[in-house]
Each structure stands twice: as C-alpha cells, then as structure tokens.
Scaffold this active site. Structure first.
Site, short mmCIF file in Angstrom:
data_model
loop_
_atom_site.label_atom_id
_atom_site.label_comp_id
_atom_site.label_asym_id
_atom_site.label_seq_id
_atom_site.Cartn_x
_atom_site.Cartn_y
_atom_site.Cartn_z
N CYS A 42 16.73 -25.05 -23.03
CA CYS A 42 15.23 -25.51 -23.06
C CYS A 42 14.22 -24.64 -22.61
O CYS A 42 13.51 -24.22 -23.25
CB CYS A 42 15.27 -26.95 -22.53
SG CYS A 42 15.32 -26.81 -20.64
N HIS A 90 13.92 -30.00 -17.54
CA HIS A 90 13.92 -29.93 -18.78
C HIS A 90 12.52 -29.82 -19.23
O HIS A 90 11.50 -30.33 -18.91
CB HIS A 90 14.53 -31.18 -19.54
CG HIS A 90 14.72 -31.07 -21.10
ND1 HIS A 90 15.74 -30.23 -21.71
CD2 HIS A 90 13.85 -31.44 -22.17
CE1 HIS A 90 15.53 -30.44 -23.04
NE2 HIS A 90 14.39 -31.30 -23.17
N HIS A 98 12.05 -29.42 -28.65
CA HIS A 98 13.07 -28.72 -27.43
C HIS A 98 14.20 -28.53 -28.02
O HIS A 98 14.61 -28.75 -28.99
CB HIS A 98 12.81 -29.83 -26.47
CG HIS A 98 13.49 -31.12 -26.80
ND1 HIS A 98 14.68 -31.85 -26.34
CD2 HIS A 98 13.06 -31.92 -27.84
CE1 HIS A 98 14.79 -32.93 -26.74
NE2 HIS A 98 13.81 -33.15 -27.65
#
Length: 160
Positions: A72, A120, A132
C-alpha cells in the site's frame, strides 16, 4: 472634531499592538485554515496515474522505485513521487505528514488511512472511493462508505 481623532488613535493603537505581537512571537494568534486541496487538474493527474496501475499485484514490503508489485505505501509513494512529492516509506509515517483533513472535507488526492494503529494507506479519488492495494486483486478501488472500509477508516492527510 474629537470623534475622528479618537478613531484614528484607536486604529493606531490596534496597529501598534498587532505589530508588537508579530515582533515578539513571529505570528498572530489566528487559527490556521484547513489546508487547501491540490488543484483540480493535479488531483485528476494523480488519480489517472494511480488508475494506470490497476491490477498491479500486491507484495508486502515491495521495493520502492519499481512498479511490478506494490504494497500500500510503496504504491502511494510511487504515485506521489511522480509529481515531485517525497513521502516517507510506511503508511504510519505518511500519516504524520501534511495536514489533517476531516472525513467530511476529503478532496481527491488526499491520503486516507485505515486500521488502528495505522498500517494501510490509499488515495482518495472522490465520491467515497479510495484507490489502494492489498492482497488480490492488487491495485483496486474500494468504497469507503460501506463495510470494512467504513468501519476501519482512521484519518486523512493532505500532502499537496
């Protein structure tokens, strides 16, 4: 005749007071406005670039500077690096740069963070959506207004 003199004197007192405050503190005690969003065209460029990686496989710890696989934060780092914005390596570190943005004031191009503690990050693309990467299918778009993404949203930052 006396009234204009008092108004002039009052204005001078205010001006001197503000000047003294600036001289002594280097700033005025005025709340800072929320950070301005990046320009519409730049946000669209960032989003187009991020979408060009759709489907690129996920790999935890992916090396910065390559585009065959992403985690990510390497995905976000790579996209913003192409626009001259240097970001830290991890999502946790990224969550400390730029300016806080409330969920209600998200603009395309803002970074959005999930989990607690944060691990994240994605790029807000508008209309409640985030681009993402995690697991399969790799780089993807998710709806932040539903399910897991809604329940695990943590914060956002404006970095450009």
């Amino acid at each position: 005749m006396m009234q204009p003199f008092k108004q002039l004197l009052s204005r001078k007192v205010v001006a001197v007071s503000l000047s003294a405050a600036l001289l002594m503190t280097g700033t005025l005690a005025i709340p800072a406005p929320e950070a301005g969003a990046m320009s519409y065209s730049k946000a669209q460029d960032v989003i187009a670039t991020s979408k060009s990686y759709m489907g690129t496989p996920y790999k935890f710890g992916a090396k910065l500077g390559q585009t065959k696989v992403f985690d990510c934060s390497s995905f976000v780092w790579t996209v913003f690096n192409q626009y001259g914005k240097k970001l830290p390596r991890t999502s946790k570190e990224m969550s400390k740069v730029g300016t806080y943005v409330s969920k209600a004031n998200l603009k395309p191009g803002d970074l959005v963070f999930f989990y607690s503690p944060i691990h994240h990050v994605g790029i807000y693309i508008g209309n409640g959506k985030v681009i993402h990467t995690y697991g399969a299918p790799g780089v993807t778009i998710s709806d932040m207004t539903k399910g897991w993404w809604k329940n695990n949203y943590t914060t956002a930052r404006r970095v450009m």
